[in-house]
Design a protein around this motif. Structure first.
Motif, PDB file in Angstrom:
ATOM      1  N   UNK A  31     -46.299  -9.071 -45.756  1.00 33.94           N
ATOM      2  CA  UNK A  31     -46.422 -10.428 -45.210  1.00 33.94           C
ATOM      3  C   UNK A  31     -45.062 -11.050 -44.925  1.00 33.94           C
ATOM      4  N   UNK A  32     -44.093 -10.747 -45.812  1.00 31.66           N
ATOM      5  CA  UNK A  32     -42.801 -11.413 -45.769  1.00 31.66           C
ATOM      6  C   UNK A  32     -41.761 -10.457 -46.343  1.00 31.66           C
ATOM      7  N   UNK A  33     -41.061  -9.739 -45.444  1.00 31.61           N
ATOM      8  CA  UNK A  33     -40.063  -8.770 -45.904  1.00 31.61           C
ATOM      9  C   UNK A  33     -38.960  -9.444 -46.694  1.00 31.61           C
ATOM     10  N   UNK A  34     -38.601  -8.828 -47.833  1.00 29.92           N
ATOM     11  CA  UNK A  34     -37.601  -9.446 -48.697  1.00 29.92           C
ATOM     12  C   UNK A  34     -36.241  -8.797 -48.493  1.00 29.92           C
ATOM     13  N   UNK A  35     -35.206  -9.489 -48.920  1.00 29.77           N
ATOM     14  CA  UNK A  35     -33.839  -9.041 -48.744  1.00 29.77           C
ATOM     15  C   UNK A  35     -33.581  -7.713 -49.465  1.00 29.77           C
ATOM     16  N   UNK A  36     -32.769  -6.868 -48.838  1.00 28.25           N
ATOM     17  CA  UNK A  36     -32.300  -5.590 -49.375  1.00 28.25           C
ATOM     18  C   UNK A  36     -33.388  -4.523 -49.473  1.00 28.25           C
ATOM     19  N   UNK A  37     -34.516  -4.741 -48.844  1.00 21.35           N
ATOM     20  CA  UNK A  37     -35.582  -3.728 -48.882  1.00 21.35           C
ATOM     21  C   UNK A  37     -36.265  -3.575 -47.517  1.00 21.35           C
ATOM     22  N   UNK A  38     -35.499  -3.429 -46.429  1.00 19.22           N
ATOM     23  CA  UNK A  38     -36.133  -3.320 -45.117  1.00 19.22           C
ATOM     24  C   UNK A  38     -37.016  -2.085 -44.994  1.00 19.22           C
ATOM     25  N   UNK A  39     -36.625  -1.002 -45.645  1.00 22.40           N
ATOM     26  CA  UNK A  39     -37.414   0.230 -45.594  1.00 22.40           C
ATOM     27  C   UNK A  39     -38.750   0.047 -46.307  1.00 22.40           C
ATOM     28  N   UNK A  40     -38.735  -0.637 -47.430  1.00 21.29           N
ATOM     29  CA  UNK A  40     -39.972  -0.886 -48.173  1.00 21.29           C
ATOM     30  C   UNK A  40     -40.889  -1.827 -47.385  1.00 21.29           C
TER      31      UNK A  40
ATOM     32  N   UNK B 275     -34.608   5.721 -46.699  1.00 19.35           N
ATOM     33  CA  UNK B 275     -35.574   5.269 -45.686  1.00 19.35           C
ATOM     34  C   UNK B 275     -36.693   6.288 -45.524  1.00 19.35           C
ATOM     35  N   UNK B 276     -36.315   7.558 -45.335  1.00 19.89           N
ATOM     36  CA  UNK B 276     -37.310   8.597 -45.097  1.00 19.89           C
ATOM     37  C   UNK B 276     -38.244   8.776 -46.289  1.00 19.89           C
ATOM     38  N   UNK B 277     -37.690   8.792 -47.491  1.00 14.94           N
ATOM     39  CA  UNK B 277     -38.514   8.999 -48.689  1.00 14.94           C
ATOM     40  C   UNK B 277     -39.517   7.861 -48.864  1.00 14.94           C
ATOM     41  N   UNK B 278     -39.073   6.630 -48.612  1.00 14.65           N
ATOM     42  CA  UNK B 278     -39.956   5.472 -48.767  1.00 14.65           C
ATOM     43  C   UNK B 278     -41.074   5.500 -47.748  1.00 14.65           C
ATOM     44  N   UNK B 279     -40.755   5.809 -46.503  1.00 14.73           N
ATOM     45  CA  UNK B 279     -41.788   5.900 -45.476  1.00 14.73           C
ATOM     46  C   UNK B 279     -42.738   7.065 -45.742  1.00 14.73           C
ATOM     47  N   UNK B 280     -42.201   8.165 -46.252  1.00  7.77           N
ATOM     48  CA  UNK B 280     -43.030   9.337 -46.545  1.00  7.77           C
ATOM     49  C   UNK B 280     -44.084   9.018 -47.598  1.00  7.77           C
ATOM     50  N   UNK B 281     -43.649   8.432 -48.708  1.00  5.70           N
ATOM     51  CA  UNK B 281     -44.595   8.157 -49.794  1.00  5.70           C
ATOM     52  C   UNK B 281     -45.505   6.985 -49.445  1.00  5.70           C
ATOM     53  N   UNK B 282     -44.907   5.879 -49.036  1.00  2.00           N
ATOM     54  CA  UNK B 282     -45.667   4.632 -48.912  1.00  2.00           C
ATOM     55  C   UNK B 282     -46.563   4.571 -47.688  1.00  2.00           C
ATOM     56  N   UNK B 283     -46.185   5.239 -46.622  1.00  2.00           N
ATOM     57  CA  UNK B 283     -46.954   5.153 -45.382  1.00  2.00           C
ATOM     58  C   UNK B 283     -47.614   6.486 -45.028  1.00  2.00           C
TER      59      UNK B 283
ATOM     60  N   UNK C 283     -27.978  -3.258 -46.440  1.00  5.05           N
ATOM     61  CA  UNK C 283     -28.212  -2.455 -45.250  1.00  5.05           C
ATOM     62  C   UNK C 283     -27.090  -1.446 -45.022  1.00  5.05           C
ATOM     63  N   UNK C 284     -25.837  -1.818 -45.319  1.00  2.00           N
ATOM     64  CA  UNK C 284     -24.732  -0.888 -45.087  1.00  2.00           C
ATOM     65  C   UNK C 284     -24.741   0.271 -46.082  1.00  2.00           C
ATOM     66  N   UNK C 285     -25.467   0.092 -47.190  1.00  2.00           N
ATOM     67  CA  UNK C 285     -25.524   1.134 -48.215  1.00  2.00           C
ATOM     68  C   UNK C 285     -26.835   1.903 -48.217  1.00  2.00           C
ATOM     69  N   UNK C 286     -27.822   1.413 -47.487  1.00  2.00           N
ATOM     70  CA  UNK C 286     -29.126   2.064 -47.458  1.00  2.00           C
ATOM     71  C   UNK C 286     -29.015   3.396 -46.728  1.00  2.00           C
ATOM     72  N   UNK C 287     -29.412   4.460 -47.395  1.00  2.00           N
ATOM     73  CA  UNK C 287     -29.251   5.786 -46.804  1.00  2.00           C
ATOM     74  C   UNK C 287     -30.478   6.176 -45.977  1.00  2.00           C
ATOM     75  N   UNK C 288     -30.257   7.098 -45.080  1.00  2.00           N
ATOM     76  CA  UNK C 288     -31.349   7.632 -44.290  1.00  2.00           C
ATOM     77  C   UNK C 288     -32.363   8.334 -45.196  1.00  2.00           C
ATOM     78  N   UNK C 289     -31.846   8.962 -46.251  1.00  2.00           N
ATOM     79  CA  UNK C 289     -32.729   9.621 -47.204  1.00  2.00           C
ATOM     80  C   UNK C 289     -33.656   8.641 -47.898  1.00  2.00           C
TER      81      UNK C 289
END
Length: 260
Positions: free
Chosen positions: A146-155, A106-114, A98-104
């Motif tokens: 169903x069950x969010x996994x570690x190190x991938x909150x954006x996904x 997060x945004x890219x993952x939400x843009x493509x996946x959602x 989480x401390x290394x996850x960038x805003x970029x």
């Protein structure tokens, strides 16, 4: 079986992995395929389908770009007529603390996946309503819906969004004879296998090459990873007439890993 003879099917992210397996399954049952990807190899994948006897075209498309999505469905109609089935499969993932996850990221993952699922569903629904023939929308979620996994909150967030969107749209278009369902693949052997094994393995620590994924597989009641063909089989069922009273559902394909 030729359940989809003459049907027009759009599959985003259809040039490899689960997406290509889905395209192959529909092609084997007589469908006309339009596969889309941001990658240039999409035409090679379409050529492989044609070599196997299918009618298929490849389209380079960024699902986060509304104009590109419109052009994709325009191309499908030009080639094969009204779109009957649309599979929203394009997706990306990165892995970070989480401390290394960038805003970029997060945004890219939400843009493509959602957002990408939203834009494709919106365009497909508009055209299905216009044709008056109804249709099938199939959205690719994930076990992480169903069950969010570690190190991938954006996904995880992006895939929970797909599940919620599926339910909302299913209610809105039910009277148009359009069904909307989602699929949650579990641990599936695809081209992402080695990446996930390496990056998650390094971050969790104590795992050599191949050991992390194998440990995950041992948590599956069936003790084996899934394959693209297993997801494709469900997609074909959801798209068939046998599933015409199923909508708004999110269905796991995971060997029993998550039973909810």
């Amino acid at each position: 079986m030729n359940r989809f003879e003459g049907k027009t099917v759009v599959v985003t992210g259809g040039n490899k992995g689960i997406g290509f397996a889905i395209a192959q399954r529909f092609a084997s049952e007589g469908a006309n395929l339009v596969i889309a990807s941001v990658e240039a190899q999409v035409e090679e994948a379409a050529a492989a389908l044609r070599e196997a006897g299918a009618k298929a075209v490849g389209v380079i498309c960024d699902v986060t770009d509304r104009e590109a999505v419109t052009a994709l469905y325009d191309r499908a109609e030009e080639e094969f007529g009204a779109v009957d089935i649309s599979v929203q499969n394009a997706g990306i993932i990165t892995i970070a603390k989480i401390e290394d996850l960038t805003e970029g990221e997060w945004d890219a993952t939400m843009e493509v996946n959602t957002k990408g699922v939203f834009l494709c569903c919106q365009e497909a629904i508009r055209r299905m309503r216009k044709s008056g023939n109804g249709g099938r929308l199939i959205n690719m979620a994930s076990g992480q819906a169903r069950d969010g996994f570690i190190y991938t909150p954006h996904y995880a967030a992006s895939k929970f969004g797909v599940m919620g969107m599926t339910q909302s749209l299913a209610k809105e278009v039910a009277l148009d004879n359009i069904t909307v369902n989602a699929i949650c693949p579990g641990i599936i052997k695809t081209d992402m296998w080695d990446y996930n094994d390496r990056v998650w393995g390094e971050m969790l620590g104590g795992f050599g090459p191949g050991e992390l994924m194998e440990s995950w597989v041992q948590n599956i009641p069936m003790k084996r990873a899934g394959e693209g063909k297993h997801v494709a089989a469900l997609a074909a069922f959801i798209a068939s007439e046998d599933a015409d009273y199923i909508t708004g559902q999110t269905i796991n394909v995971d060997g029993g890993l998550i039973m909810s």
